[in-house]
Motif scaffolding. Structure first.
Motif, short mmCIF file in Angstrom:
data_model
loop_
_atom_site.label_atom_id
_atom_site.label_comp_id
_atom_site.label_asym_id
_atom_site.label_seq_id
_atom_site.Cartn_x
_atom_site.Cartn_y
_atom_site.Cartn_z
N ALA A 185 90.90 -78.41 52.81
CA ALA A 185 91.22 -78.34 51.38
C ALA A 185 91.67 -76.92 51.01
CB ALA A 185 90.01 -78.75 50.54
N PRO A 211 90.98 -78.36 45.59
CA PRO A 211 89.52 -78.36 45.51
C PRO A 211 88.93 -79.45 46.40
CG PRO A 211 90.46 -79.24 43.48
CD PRO A 211 91.61 -78.86 44.37
N ALA A 212 87.63 -79.38 46.61
CA ALA A 212 86.99 -80.36 47.48
C ALA A 212 85.63 -80.73 46.91
CB ALA A 212 86.82 -79.79 48.89
N ALA A 213 85.18 -81.93 47.20
CA ALA A 213 83.83 -82.35 46.83
C ALA A 213 83.31 -83.28 47.90
CB ALA A 213 83.84 -83.06 45.48
N VAL A 237 80.79 -76.96 49.77
CA VAL A 237 82.18 -76.80 50.19
C VAL A 237 82.68 -75.36 50.11
CG1 VAL A 237 82.88 -79.18 49.66
CG2 VAL A 237 83.01 -77.45 47.87
N GLY A 265 83.77 -73.51 53.41
CA GLY A 265 84.98 -74.10 53.98
C GLY A 265 86.21 -73.75 53.16
N LEU A 266 86.09 -73.85 51.84
CA LEU A 266 87.24 -73.51 50.99
C LEU A 266 87.63 -72.05 51.20
CD1 LEU A 266 86.18 -75.37 47.72
CD2 LEU A 266 88.21 -75.88 49.10
N LEU A 281 88.16 -85.28 49.29
CA LEU A 281 86.85 -85.82 48.92
C LEU A 281 86.08 -86.36 50.12
CD1 LEU A 281 87.93 -87.83 45.72
CD2 LEU A 281 87.04 -85.48 45.86
N LEU A 289 87.13 -74.64 44.07
CA LEU A 289 88.27 -73.89 44.64
C LEU A 289 88.41 -72.55 43.93
CD1 LEU A 289 90.66 -73.80 46.60
CD2 LEU A 289 92.07 -74.87 44.82
N PHE A 320 88.15 -78.81 38.70
CA PHE A 320 87.12 -79.77 38.31
C PHE A 320 86.45 -79.38 36.99
CE2 PHE A 320 85.79 -81.20 42.90
CZ PHE A 320 87.09 -81.60 43.13
N ALA A 375 86.30 -79.19 53.78
CA ALA A 375 86.52 -78.13 52.80
C ALA A 375 87.53 -77.10 53.30
CB ALA A 375 85.19 -77.45 52.48
N ALA A 419 92.56 -83.66 45.23
CA ALA A 419 91.37 -83.09 45.85
C ALA A 419 91.15 -83.70 47.22
CB ALA A 419 90.14 -83.38 44.97
#
Ligand SMILES: Cc1cc2nc3c(=O)[nH]c(=O)nc-3n(C[C@H](O)[C@H](O)[C@H](O)COP(=O)(O)OP(=O)(O)OC[C@H]3O[C@@H](n4cnc5c(N)ncnc54)[C@H](O)[C@@H]3O)c2cc1C
Lengths: 256, 305
Positions: free
Chosen positions: B97, B103-105, A127, A130-131, B141, A95, A213, B94, B139
């Motif tokens: 998010a 955040p994303a995973a 990601v 998309g973020l 996920l 992010l 993270f 994502a 998050a």
């Protein structure tokens, strides 16, 4: 049109097994740093869009000096500007990455089309596009296999289950590039590579948020099979292989 | 206490796995968000389920799915939102998010909550490594398919929300089925070719092998990039994940990104002219040979029974 391609460089994903070691949360090894293949697809789309619209594209990467590989490639392919958001090498919160790339893009005056690779081959996060789209409130076209300028927007082809879908999208928008008929990265000319090596890469100080993270463990995964070789001359190998296939697949090659 | 939610579409195996994981983490309070295709079919709804019904989403339109997801989670999203990794996460995970500043995973194997912090394990470096991430206090996920068990779930009728379906992402859209028509997901035998085949013509020789073996035709990313195979034939971390009875890899070096997509195969057979190719360490049976030279002999051997 103005495009920005986000060009992450990674340790060569084709490095042989064992060439990359994982230690104390870091990936180490005497392996060249290369532009990620999907980031290469994004860069190709940026070049095409800039050419077709008689516009221009810029290239941005986030990380340490290892990010020069992709930025130099973008310069060799005609990027009007290359910028590195300077943060320590290694893992970065996704992010925060998207936020900092957005701030860098805004500092460059924004763009009509923001291009990402679908997934970088180091942390395999997949990601960031998309973020970025979510933060910017822009539409995201996932898994783009080809794009062309159509009037004031783009005509795109994107991967869907079992095939693809085509249609038009207005700009500004975010594309995540995949491999397909329209995204194979062209080779730069030797002369342009040499010129690119002399061009400046702008540095933008990265913010260190410390949030998000964090890597608490990184270890190599082991998967191997007890492989058996079929030896002998070609004929013996072919017969051995045919036998192996017959054993594994009942009902084939039943003898004509 | 962390709020846990699951966003799923339909009720396939991956949806049931994610609903089960949400319940394991969040107990009865786990929130369930369902995207249903009209006409609303049977579904397993665990906990307080909210649903929206989309008309005609056969192709999983990203803009419509995102709007549906945003309507479902509303203004107070759960701290942890679990989504099956696959087409749904690809389309909305994502971006959703980012729109809620989380955040994303993806490719997430295990998920745990320890001392109010999220701990996740996911693949990295094309499957060469596994990383454990402290993922903080929230998050979105993408949960790897097959990583969690699907439990028996209590059934409850979901609360179906009014939903104004937006226009699709692309205007004037046209969906095209892949001309190769390969169904790698269902095939018992897959014959895959890589860059080592050297030409489109040599790649086509694999069609004959696939026909002889009653199998489907797959490819490495390099073979797709060469234009010999179509993108939907790509096997690997960014292609199809396959698990046939027999996987025959021809002229494929065995990069970890390729192996990630086929390591679940029962028997792996590799043909490569380089005896040091990494594919041999991932194969049960290896043949060190030049494919062009081996193929006429193999054709004879298969026909001769
Ligand atoms: C983020 C990311 C995602 C990726 N996703 C995927 C993915 O989903 N799928 C995938 O496949 N790749 C993927 N890749 C790419 C991957 O790293 C490799 O580049 C790719 O798998 C190489 O394909 P290949 O084995 O066909 O080609 P090469 O690595 O070039 O191997 C060709 C092989 O053919 C052999 N050979 C040559 N001539 C002959 C002959 N006459 N007979 C027999 N053998 C011969 C050679 O010895 C060599 O081993 C990804 C990479 C990244 C960074």
């Amino acid at each position: 049109m103005r495009a920005i391609a986000f060009v992450k460089s990674i340790l060569d994903p084709e490095a042989p097994p064992g060439a990359i070691r994982f230690d104390a949360g870091k990936a180490l090894g005497d392996v060249p740093q290369v532009l990620g293949p999907y980031e290469g697809n994004a860069l190709e789309l940026a070049v095409q869009i800039a050419e077709a619209s008689q516009g221009e594209f810029r290239a941005v990467a986030l990380g340490g000096p290892e990010q020069e590989a992709g930025l130099r490639k973008a310069l060799a392919l005609g990027a009007a500007q290359a910028m590195r958001v300077d943060v320590p090498s290694g893992f970065h919160d996704p992010l925060d990455t998207a936020r900092q790339l957005k701030a860098a893009a805004d500092a460059l005056g924004g763009a009509d089309v923001y291009l990402f690779g679908r997934q970088a081959g180091d942390w395999d996060q997949g990601v960031t596009a998309g973020l970025f789209a979510g933060l910017a409130g822009l539409p995201l076209v996932p898994l783009v296999q080809a794009a062309e300028v159509a009037g004031a927007g783009l005509k795109v082809r994107r991967e869907i289950a079992g095939g693809y879908e085509e249609g038009e999208i207005a700009v500004p928008c975010v594309l995540s590039a995949s491999n397909g008929p329209g995204t194979l990265l062209r080779l730069p000319k030797v002369k342009d590579v040499m010129l690119a090596n002399r061009k400046p890469i702008e540095l933008r100080a990265g913010a260190q948020s410390g949030a998000g993270f964090r890597v608490s463990d990184l270890k190599a995964s082991v998967t191997s099979r007890a492989g058996r070789r079929i030896e002998g001359d070609l004929k013996a190998q072919a017969e051995g292989l045919a036998q192996e296939l017959r054993r594994a697949i009942p009902g084939i090659g039943g003898g004509a | 206490m962390m709020r846990v939610g699951a966003l799923v579409r339909g009720d396939d195996q991956s949806a049931l796995e994610v609903l089960s994981l949400a319940r394991a983490l969040g107990g009865d309070a786990a929130e369930t968000y369902l995207i249903l295709a009209a006409p609303a079919a049977q579904h397993a709804a665990a906990g307080a389920a909210r649903a929206v019904v989309l008309e005609g989403i056969a192709d999983a339109d990203p803009a419509q799915l995102l709007a549906a997801a945003q309507a479902l989670i509303g203004a107070a999203p759960p701290d942890v939102l679990l989504i099956p990794d696959g087409p749904l996460f690809e389309a909305v995970g994502a971006q959703l998010a980012g729109s809620i500043d989380r955040p994303a995973a993806r490719d997430v194997g295990s998920v745990a909550i320890e001392d109010g912090r999220l701990q996740i394990v996911k693949g990295a470096f094309g499957g060469k490594a596994e990383v454990t991430l402290d993922a903080g206090e929230g998050a979105v996920l993408g949960v790897r398919q097959g990583a969690h068990q699907a439990d028996e779930l209590p059934q409850a009728a979901p609360q179906v929300l009014e939903f104004a379906q937006p226009a699709p992402l692309l205007s004037g859209r046209r969906a095209v089925r892949d001309a190769s028509g390969e169904d790698l997901g269902r095939a018992k035998v897959i014959v895959s070719g890589g860059r080592g085949l050297g030409s489109a013509e040599a790649y086509r020789s694999l069609r004959e092998v696939a026909n002889l073996l009653g199998g489907a035709l797959g490819a490495s990313r390099a073979a797709v990039d060469e234009g010999w195979a179509s993108p939907s034939q790509q096997v690997g971390i960014t292609g199809q994940k396959v698990a046939p009875e027999v996987y025959l890899a021809i002229g494929i070096s065995g990069a970890s990104q390729h192996l990630s997509g086929m390591s679940g195969s029962k028997v792996v057979i590799a043909v490569n002219r380089d005896d040091k190719a990494p594919i041999f360490a991932a194969a049960d049976v290896g043949v060190v040979a030049d494919w062009q030279a081996l193929w006429p002999e193999l054709r004879r051997a298969l026909a001769g029974g």
